[in-house]
Design a protein around this motif. Structure first.
Motif, mmCIF file in Angstrom:
data_model
loop_
_atom_site.group_PDB
_atom_site.id
_atom_site.type_symbol
_atom_site.label_atom_id
_atom_site.label_comp_id
_atom_site.label_asym_id
_atom_site.label_seq_id
_atom_site.Cartn_x
_atom_site.Cartn_y
_atom_site.Cartn_z
ATOM 1 N N GLN A 137 63.170 75.698 76.856
ATOM 2 C CA GLN A 137 63.819 74.573 77.539
ATOM 3 C C GLN A 137 64.600 75.051 78.763
ATOM 4 O OE1 GLN A 137 65.628 71.462 74.742
ATOM 5 N NE2 GLN A 137 65.157 73.124 73.334
ATOM 6 N N ALA A 138 65.231 76.222 78.623
ATOM 7 C CA ALA A 138 65.972 76.773 79.760
ATOM 8 C C ALA A 138 65.006 77.147 80.882
ATOM 9 C CB ALA A 138 66.780 77.995 79.333
ATOM 10 N N ALA A 139 63.829 77.662 80.507
ATOM 11 C CA ALA A 139 62.845 78.037 81.528
ATOM 12 C C ALA A 139 62.369 76.790 82.276
ATOM 13 C CB ALA A 139 61.672 78.767 80.884
ATOM 14 N N ILE A 140 62.237 75.682 81.556
ATOM 15 C CA ILE A 140 61.865 74.419 82.214
ATOM 16 C C ILE A 140 62.970 73.987 83.186
ATOM 17 C CG2 ILE A 140 61.461 71.945 81.837
ATOM 18 C CD1 ILE A 140 60.132 72.773 79.118
ATOM 19 N N ALA A 141 64.209 74.032 82.694
ATOM 20 C CA ALA A 141 65.345 73.662 83.553
ATOM 21 C C ALA A 141 65.431 74.600 84.757
ATOM 22 C CB ALA A 141 66.650 73.706 82.757
ATOM 23 N N ALA A 142 65.072 75.876 84.548
ATOM 24 C CA ALA A 142 65.125 76.859 85.635
ATOM 25 C C ALA A 142 64.115 76.503 86.732
ATOM 26 C CB ALA A 142 64.860 78.264 85.106
ATOM 27 N N LEU A 143 62.948 76.015 86.322
ATOM 28 C CA LEU A 143 61.934 75.648 87.323
ATOM 29 C C LEU A 143 62.410 74.461 88.166
ATOM 30 C CD1 LEU A 143 58.738 76.158 85.177
ATOM 31 C CD2 LEU A 143 59.343 77.426 87.244
ATOM 32 N N HIS A 144 63.106 73.534 87.532
ATOM 33 C CA HIS A 144 63.691 72.431 88.307
ATOM 34 C C HIS A 144 64.764 72.960 89.248
ATOM 35 C CE1 HIS A 144 61.575 69.147 86.459
ATOM 36 N NE2 HIS A 144 61.963 69.483 85.241
ATOM 37 N N ALA A 145 65.604 73.871 88.722
ATOM 38 C CA ALA A 145 66.717 74.388 89.525
ATOM 39 C C ALA A 145 66.219 75.197 90.718
ATOM 40 C CB ALA A 145 67.630 75.249 88.651
ATOM 41 N N ARG A 146 65.076 75.882 90.547
ATOM 42 C CA ARG A 146 64.549 76.736 91.628
ATOM 43 C C ARG A 146 63.935 75.919 92.760
ATOM 44 N NH1 ARG A 146 62.817 80.926 87.742
ATOM 45 N NH2 ARG A 146 64.285 82.633 88.042
ATOM 46 N N ARG B 30 63.273 71.290 96.914
ATOM 47 C CA ARG B 30 63.014 69.852 97.041
ATOM 48 C C ARG B 30 62.194 69.436 95.823
ATOM 49 N NH1 ARG B 30 59.433 69.847 102.128
ATOM 50 N NH2 ARG B 30 58.551 71.479 100.828
ATOM 51 N N PRO B 31 62.244 68.143 95.438
ATOM 52 C CA PRO B 31 61.480 67.707 94.244
ATOM 53 C C PRO B 31 60.003 68.070 94.364
ATOM 54 C CG PRO B 31 62.843 65.901 95.087
ATOM 55 C CD PRO B 31 63.015 67.041 96.032
ATOM 56 N N GLU B 32 59.448 67.975 95.575
ATOM 57 C CA GLU B 32 58.011 68.229 95.726
ATOM 58 C C GLU B 32 57.674 69.717 95.575
ATOM 59 O OE1 GLU B 32 60.050 66.686 97.797
ATOM 60 O OE2 GLU B 32 59.556 66.981 99.915
ATOM 61 N N ASP B 33 58.695 70.582 95.563
ATOM 62 C CA ASP B 33 58.432 72.011 95.348
ATOM 63 C C ASP B 33 58.343 72.359 93.858
ATOM 64 O OD1 ASP B 33 58.663 72.287 98.078
ATOM 65 O OD2 ASP B 33 60.790 72.815 98.001
ATOM 66 N N THR B 34 58.601 71.374 92.982
ATOM 67 C CA THR B 34 58.650 71.663 91.552
ATOM 68 C C THR B 34 57.299 72.168 91.041
ATOM 69 O OG1 THR B 34 60.199 69.827 91.385
ATOM 70 C CG2 THR B 34 59.344 70.703 89.317
ATOM 71 N N ASP B 35 57.358 73.224 90.249
ATOM 72 C CA ASP B 35 56.138 73.829 89.706
ATOM 73 C C ASP B 35 55.736 73.088 88.416
ATOM 74 O OD1 ASP B 35 54.109 75.404 88.759
ATOM 75 O OD2 ASP B 35 55.175 77.306 89.029
ATOM 76 N N TRP B 36 55.099 71.925 88.605
ATOM 77 C CA TRP B 36 54.784 71.082 87.442
ATOM 78 C C TRP B 36 53.763 71.739 86.511
ATOM 79 C CZ3 TRP B 36 58.019 67.559 86.088
ATOM 80 C CH2 TRP B 36 58.776 66.902 87.059
ATOM 81 N N ALA B 37 52.859 72.547 87.071
ATOM 82 C CA ALA B 37 51.854 73.202 86.228
ATOM 83 C C ALA B 37 52.528 74.140 85.225
ATOM 84 C CB ALA B 37 50.867 73.976 87.100
#
Lengths: 424, 122
Positions: free
Chosen positions: A295-304, A307-314
């Motif tokens: 869960q922290a790794a997921i939150a980390a991807l959002h934090a990194r 911009r929202p469009e940079d989110t690594d959704w994969a």
């Protein structure tokens, strides 16, 4: 900060260690708490004059223990003294006390104190209240305010919880490896409960409840200092820091929820994010993944993502898939559908969550998320129905307001063409 | 002469400061820094993340071991420090390993992420 303010912060910082050690000596929560209280009073008299001791926790334990022994002696005609072996190490040197505090006894003391609050017979709300009162030392009034109940009701809740814990008996034997890891898991879950009590609060409740998030972070830091090689504790602390970092951006001026995508990322707390990212980096090196780390790794991807469009959704989708395997739960599948929607579109996401209806039919967010996908698919009538269901099921005004925002957009959208038509 | 000034305090207290208290401390320190900056005396300033974010590489035998947490021995003394800009903890550990190999004998290398950094006070 004035000296007195520094002393107050030092006293509350030392509290978990001190009360935990006193509980080991006296095996009674009330005596341990009173002993600590007495030690604090003496600290407030002595520290401003003599300066704070090198190790405040050791000082408080030493003074508190002696004060409580005196007290017990005074009452000894009616109350039996604790057995000598329980209070045997009475040498007077603060230095040797400080040395002992570094030992494993001390770490298990703090873990025990927290574990006492996680008794399985206690409902979650009582566990949290007890931990905040005993471990964190919040006043009954503060806790009552955080839970939006009267002080008398909270007093009663804590008293009941204490009685139950007292009847169950405090587990004093030093835990074995398996027990220690079980205690650890229970304590981690309780700390995350405390955090979520603060995190899930609406904007109007934030001033009273956000301190619960700070408190949970403080407890996780404490445990990680004592057990520095526990990747799940690193993961939990990282998760809480990364979530709490968004605090200033989560509500708009009117107190409405601002979705992650719409948040002003400049308002995120960069220091907390840096700490969270460092911790998750450190945790993942252990290659012992667990639900908090994922869960922290997921939150980390959002934090990194700048911009929202940079989110690594994969990557987020992969992590949610991992979490589904670790902790199969319809709520996790529901959360995963968000990354699926980003990657493969709303229809794929809708297909993913439709089978969850029997289990999540009573959960407001299921209908809220479902409504959002229906809306993206332009199935407006069904979307509106889903949002109506969600509002009806919302547990708090904040939840309802959050869904109503979608509904308002839907109404605004469907109203717009009509207005345009009327102008012709 | 260049001097480093290493700051120590009780972390359980400093991490428990509210944002307002923390900001107030930083503002007061900022004033001290500003004066030094104007006198041209200020070099890099760093505030470190808490020790819970630290990892230590310890060289006692041939193979250095990685330990979670800060440097905790009292037998060794602080001799120097490096600041490196890398993408991950693993990369920082690799650098520490190279240093450990280059240095004779035993030794410890605490890797601590930096929270706030001012280069020459800017």
């Amino acid at each position: 900060m004035t000296d007195i303010a520094w002393i107050h912060t030092a006293l509350s910082a030392a509290r978990p260690q001190a009360v935990a050690a006193l509980l080991r000596y006296f095996r009674d929560l009330d005596i341990a708490e009173e002993a600590f209280q007495e030690a604090c009073l003496r600290a407030l008299k002595s520290w401003p004059k003599n300066g704070p001791p090198r190790d405040p926790a050791a000082w408080l334990i030493f003074v508190g223990r002696n004060a409580a022994i005196d007290q017990v002696r005074k009452q000894s005609r009616t109350t039996a003294l604790p057995d000598d072996d329980k209070i045997s190490d009475l040498d007077d040197a603060e230095a040797s006390m400080a040395e002992r505090l570094d030992g494993s006894d001390y770490r298990d003391d703090v873990l025990r104190l927290l574990f006492v609050c996680c008794h399985p017979d206690l409902p979650a709300t009582q566990q949290i209240a007890l931990a905040l009162r005993i471990v964190s030392g919040l006043s009954v009034a503060q806790i009552a305010r955080a839970f939006l109940v009267s002080e008398a009701a909270m007093e009663q809740r804590i008293t009941r919880a204490k009685a139950k814990v007292g009847r169950a008996g405090v587990p004093f034997e030093a835990p074995g490896a398996v027990e220690r890891s079980e205690r650890f898991a229970a304590v981690a879950a309780m700390i995350y409960l405390v955090f979520n009590e603060g995190y899930s609060a609406g904007a109007d409740e934030q001033p009273a409840r956000a301190p619960l998030c700070d408190e949970a972070i403080r407890l996780a830091r404490l445990l990680l200092r004592l057990f520095p090689a526990e990747p799940e504790m690193m993961g939990l602390l990282a998760l809480m820091l990364l979530q709490h970092a968004r605090r200033a951006a989560r509500f708009d001026a009117e107190g409405q929820v601002v979705l992650l995508e719409d948040q002003d990322r400049k308002l995120w707390n960069g220091k907390m994010i840096a700490e969270g990212l460092a911790l998750i980096d450190k945790a993942l090196r252990h290659r012992r993944p667990g639900p908090y780390q994922v869960q922290a790794a997921i939150a980390a991807l959002h934090a990194r993502a700048q911009r929202p469009e940079d989110t690594d959704w994969a990557e987020i989708d992969i992590l949610y898939a991992t979490l589904e395997v670790m902790q199969p739960s319809p709520v996790i599948t529901l959360n995963r559908s968000v990354s699926t929607a980003k990657l493969r579109g709303p229809q794929a996401a809708l297909d993913m969550i439709e089978p969850l209806a029997p289990k999540l039919g009573g959960y407001f967010n299921f209908h809220g998320v479902r409504g959002a996908y229906l809306l993206q698919l332009d199935r407006k009538a069904e979307a509106r129905e889903a949002f109506d269901r969600a509002i009806a099921l919302a547990r708090t005004p904040a939840e309802a307001a959050h869904i109503r925002m979608h509904l308002d957009r839907l109404i605004a959208d469907s109203a717009a063409p009509k207005r345009a038509a009327a102008q012709k | 002469m260049l001097y480093t000034i290493l700051c120590y305090n009780e972390e359980a207290v400093t991490t428990a400061w509210t944002k307002e208290e923390d900001d107030a401390v930083m503002a007061r320190l900022g004033k001290v820094q500003e004066e030094l900056r104007q006198q041209g005396k200020l070099g890099p300033v760093a505030r470190l993340l808490p020790t819970t974010a630290a990892t230590t590489l310890r060289k006692s035998g041939d193979q250095p071991v990685v330990i979670d947490g800060p440097f905790a021995e009292t037998k060794e003394q602080l001799l120097g420090f490096y600041m490196v800009d890398v993408g991950s903890l693993d990369e920082a550990l690799d650098i520490a390993r190279d240093l450990a190999t280059a240095n004779p004998g035993v030794g410890s290398y605490e890797i601590r992420p930096v929270s706030i950094f001012f280069q020459n006070g800017t």
